[in-house]
Design a protein around this motif. Sequence first.
Motif, PDB file in Angstrom:
ATOM      1  N   GLU A  54       0.819  -1.207   0.000  1.00 33.28           N
ATOM      2  CA  GLU A  54       0.000   0.000   0.000  1.00 33.28           C
ATOM      3  C   GLU A  54       0.857   1.264   0.000  1.00 33.28           C
ATOM      4  OE1 GLU A  54      -3.057   0.754  -0.370  1.00 33.28           O
ATOM      5  OE2 GLU A  54      -3.779  -1.297  -0.548  1.00 33.28           O
ATOM      6  N   LEU A 110       1.465   1.592  -3.670  1.00 39.18           N
ATOM      7  CA  LEU A 110       0.229   1.620  -4.463  1.00 39.18           C
ATOM      8  C   LEU A 110      -0.488   2.966  -4.319  1.00 39.18           C
ATOM      9  CD1 LEU A 110      -1.240  -1.953  -3.859  1.00 39.18           C
ATOM     10  CD2 LEU A 110      -0.215  -1.059  -5.959  1.00 39.18           C
ATOM     11  N   LYS A 111      -0.262   3.651  -3.178  1.00 42.74           N
ATOM     12  CA  LYS A 111      -0.918   4.949  -3.005  1.00 42.74           C
ATOM     13  C   LYS A 111      -0.332   6.019  -3.915  1.00 42.74           C
ATOM     14  CE  LYS A 111       1.981   6.345   0.918  1.00 42.74           C
ATOM     15  NZ  LYS A 111       1.998   6.628   2.362  1.00 42.74           N
ATOM     16  N   VAL A 124      -0.277   5.648  -7.020  1.00 43.96           N
ATOM     17  CA  VAL A 124      -1.075   5.568  -8.243  1.00 43.96           C
ATOM     18  C   VAL A 124      -2.370   6.357  -8.019  1.00 43.96           C
ATOM     19  CG1 VAL A 124      -2.097   4.024  -9.953  1.00 43.96           C
ATOM     20  CG2 VAL A 124      -0.095   3.291  -8.672  1.00 43.96           C
ATOM     21  N   LYS A 125      -2.258   7.673  -8.222  1.00 42.27           N
ATOM     22  CA  LYS A 125      -3.428   8.532  -8.036  1.00 42.27           C
ATOM     23  C   LYS A 125      -3.329   9.698  -9.013  1.00 42.27           C
ATOM     24  CE  LYS A 125      -1.161  11.044  -4.290  1.00 42.27           C
ATOM     25  NZ  LYS A 125      -1.224  11.463  -2.879  1.00 42.27           N
ATOM     26  N   PHE A 173      -4.659   3.415 -13.415  1.00 39.52           N
ATOM     27  CA  PHE A 173      -4.673   2.014 -13.060  1.00 39.52           C
ATOM     28  C   PHE A 173      -3.228   1.510 -12.962  1.00 39.52           C
ATOM     29  CE2 PHE A 173      -8.016   3.203 -15.961  1.00 39.52           C
ATOM     30  CZ  PHE A 173      -9.183   2.737 -15.380  1.00 39.52           C
ATOM     31  N   TYR A 194      -5.953  -5.997 -12.685  1.00 36.79           N
ATOM     32  CA  TYR A 194      -5.848  -4.703 -12.022  1.00 36.79           C
ATOM     33  C   TYR A 194      -5.264  -4.870 -10.624  1.00 36.79           C
ATOM     34  CZ  TYR A 194      -9.067  -3.255 -15.701  1.00 36.79           C
ATOM     35  OH  TYR A 194      -9.639  -2.985 -16.905  1.00 36.79           O
ATOM     36  N   LYS A 250      -4.344  -1.871  -9.118  1.00 32.86           N
ATOM     37  CA  LYS A 250      -4.904  -0.646  -8.566  1.00 32.86           C
ATOM     38  C   LYS A 250      -5.959  -0.153  -9.544  1.00 32.86           C
ATOM     39  CE  LYS A 250      -4.791   2.774  -5.500  1.00 32.86           C
ATOM     40  NZ  LYS A 250      -5.037   2.579  -4.078  1.00 32.86           N
ATOM     41  N   HIS A 251      -7.177   0.093  -9.032  1.00 29.37           N
ATOM     42  CA  HIS A 251      -8.296   0.486  -9.893  1.00 29.37           C
ATOM     43  C   HIS A 251      -9.158   1.461  -9.106  1.00 29.37           C
ATOM     44  CE1 HIS A 251     -11.950   0.198 -12.308  1.00 29.37           C
ATOM     45  NE2 HIS A 251     -11.269  -0.453 -13.247  1.00 29.37           N
ATOM     46  N   ARG A 311     -12.478  -0.513  -6.303  1.00 26.93           N
ATOM     47  CA  ARG A 311     -11.720  -1.562  -5.614  1.00 26.93           C
ATOM     48  C   ARG A 311     -12.242  -2.972  -5.913  1.00 26.93           C
ATOM     49  NH1 ARG A 311      -8.015  -0.529  -1.945  1.00 26.93           N
ATOM     50  NH2 ARG A 311      -7.665   1.640  -1.276  1.00 26.93           N
ATOM     51  N   GLU A 364     -10.161  -4.970  -8.454  1.00 27.15           N
ATOM     52  CA  GLU A 364      -8.756  -5.302  -8.186  1.00 27.15           C
ATOM     53  C   GLU A 364      -8.606  -6.783  -7.792  1.00 27.15           C
ATOM     54  OE1 GLU A 364      -7.556  -0.865  -6.446  1.00 27.15           O
ATOM     55  OE2 GLU A 364      -7.793  -2.578  -5.081  1.00 27.15           O
ATOM     56  N   TRP A 365      -7.380  -7.290  -7.993  1.00 27.61           N
ATOM     57  CA  TRP A 365      -6.932  -8.614  -7.519  1.00 27.61           C
ATOM     58  C   TRP A 365      -7.789  -9.747  -8.095  1.00 27.61           C
ATOM     59  CZ3 TRP A 365      -2.475  -7.264  -5.869  1.00 27.61           C
ATOM     60  CH2 TRP A 365      -2.306  -6.068  -5.180  1.00 27.61           C
TER      61      TRP A 365
END
Length: 866
Positions: free
Chosen positions: A227, A230-231, A233-234, A241, A249, A251-252, A255, A258-259
Amino acid sequence: MKFLNKAWQELQIFFQKKIVTTLVTYFLLVSIVPIFVLSFFWYKNSSQHLSELGLRNALNETEVIADEIEYFLNEIESDVRFLSKIPPFEEISKSNEQRRKYSEIQTNYELWIHRLELILNNFAQEKKIYSQLRFINELGKEVVRINYDQNKTEIISKSMAQNKKHRPYFQKTMKLNKGVFYISELNLNREHNQIEMPFTPVIRYALPIFNKDGSRQGIIVANILAEHFLKLVKTTQGSLFLLNSDGYYLKHPDRHMEWGFDLGHKANLKHDLPEIFATIKSKNTFGSHDNEAHQIYTHARVHFDKYNKGRYWTVFKTVNDNVIYSSLANLRNGVFITSIFLIFILIFLGILLARRISRPILKLSQISKEISSGIYTSNIEVGVNNEIGVLADSFRNMATSLIDSNQYIDKIIATMPSSLLVINPKKEILMMNQKSLELLEYTKQELIGKPIETILTKGSSSNWNSSIEDLATDGSINNIEISYKTKSGKSIPIAFSATMMKNDEGVPQAIIGVAKDMREIRHTMKELSRLASFPENNPNPIVEIRSDGKIIYNNPAAKELLPNFKLIMQENPDFLKDLNKICDRLKKDKYKLYENEIVIKHLIYEQQISYIPETKSARIYFIDRTERKLLDKLERLDNIKDEFISSTSHEIRTPLAIIKSAIDILKEGIAGPLTNKQMEFVYTTSRNIDRLNRVVNKLLDLSRLESGKVKLNYSLFSMQKLIDELILSFNQKAKLNNVTLENNLHNAPPYLHADIDMLSQILINLIDNALKYAKNKVAVQVYSSGPLIHISVTDDGEGISPDNIKKIFNRFEQINRPLGGGGYKGTGLGLAICKDIADLHKGKIWATSTLGKGTQIHLTLPIKKA
């Protein structure tokens, strides 16, 4: 209503006139058509530019985020590599080997395992990004395991340790060469083969650890809380993404998408946008604009495994056209409304302009009609449609023009800057202009009809008579040097030029002459001569060289330089060739200046080369730039030094923390009992580590202050309470040094508005320094001084010499001050930091001292209202 009807009738009559209609039509065509054409091309170009700008910004954002993620992961790799090299691993290997060979002998194996637990535990607590740090031995058993969750670390007991020898990451890592990492896929963490709730995405970094003999000791494994990257990615515009190499995905914005590969659903870019996914698979970085879908697509790869380029993630972004063109749409509507408004304004202006232009024409026509009726002046009424009247008006205008022309010529003659004379064949003055009267100091009545000799000096009369003969023969004379004689008897040198005016039969009628005042010309020549001497007096060397290499001019400043300059020309056969190329370029550039640098006699000169077309040569001006270059170099070195200090201080902190941890283990007896001598060494080392930590902290404080990034946190606090607390904290040290610590507050403001932490740092430093040098007493005084608060710290030590008193606030300056209480030599940073903090508060700090009597440090701060 009657008013509107009347206005409409007048407008109809107005437009019935052909000239008005034509003018309005042409005006509207010339004004409105360009507005529509320019608006069309502006809108088209703006749309294309916004599209390109949106694509470029989106692609740049994806690339920046990809770089930030790669940078984060590189830091992870550096951390794991650093931990693999810490001393406990080598000691664990040694003690483990001894334990195997001599089972009956007790070793330090458990102590070193405990030390490794402490180091990994402190590291996890410090970094806060690792969910687990583990050391697994060569048999696959967890030897050390540190868990981190919710800002807390936990050392897992040996009874909870697990065997990981069948896990793929252990088996793969044990087969790797030294220094090569195993990096897992990014997925959701599992405990007992169940996905952990709430979802915790992790990625594992593992590195094999080798003994000195090359055998494998085990592996170190770090589970990273994904995380934290991953944060990154904004976005503030569009959708962003993060995909794995299969298109799932990571990061989408939604949520639930995702995964998919872990949770068993089919949310995948490969199914959502197959053509875009194919592009992502084929190119590392790409951006495109899909006009049909009205979308911008950009992507950039994240190579998280540098040992396998086939493993990557992809930062993928989409932006809708509406977002990009929204500003253009608003502007387009505004331009449309403005254009309509302008059209109405232009129609109104066209009518006004046509009316303004047509009115004088109609008026002239009316005047022509009046003149054609026999009225030959503007106040006589004439009939209409009489061509004779128009012709009479033309004659009248011609006469008026002649009168105006004569008046204009008279004005030109009267305002001529040179003396003008008209002389008849009898050599009598017929006319002269105002300039002549000003020069000669006569009135017009005093000179008209007088012979020319009246205004000439005796020496000029003979020259005048001989010049008249030349004038009769040649028809003109030019710049004959004679002198005027003024009414007061002064002589004025002039240059006289004249022309003989004759009638059609060739009989002379008059002589028209112009005299130039030579006093101004001679002054100008003198000024030109002065300017011509400028190169001779120029302190900078000036050399002029022909294309064949011959030096045709050098000023006095170049004489010392010239022998070395000739030597340069001899040693560099291409010098003239290069110089001629420069001159050719200057000729093409219309003789602009060419600049470069040259080194002569260890001095740096700036060459300014110009081309002289009159002599077809190059003129070279040499300007000494040695001192400027040295100053620039010193400034760059100073910046490099500051950067080195800052970066080195940061790099030292982590090893110091590990060394400090090791020393604390020895002090606590965890590694075994120590002798008194050993304990003495340990405490000495601990004190020096603390001192080094203080030096590093001071370096970092100084670096932050000089960078300008420190912001003051102002608050309102009691000055009395702050001083009392500081005095209390130094009482013990004062007693040990046999020094009395006094606190005197006179007329001090009860409250001060400042940064209390920063002010405390200054006072702590000043009191601490005073205690080190004082013999018997240190006094702290605080009092108001107008709009300022004055704080002083005084000691009764040996004092500082006048030569050194100005240096004490310089960085790293350690003055050879006579030592007081026990002797002391610091880092030379404390007072420099105090000065920077005082400057931040818009205050001032300085020192006064008398040898043998002591030193007083003064601090003044503005009393700022809250």
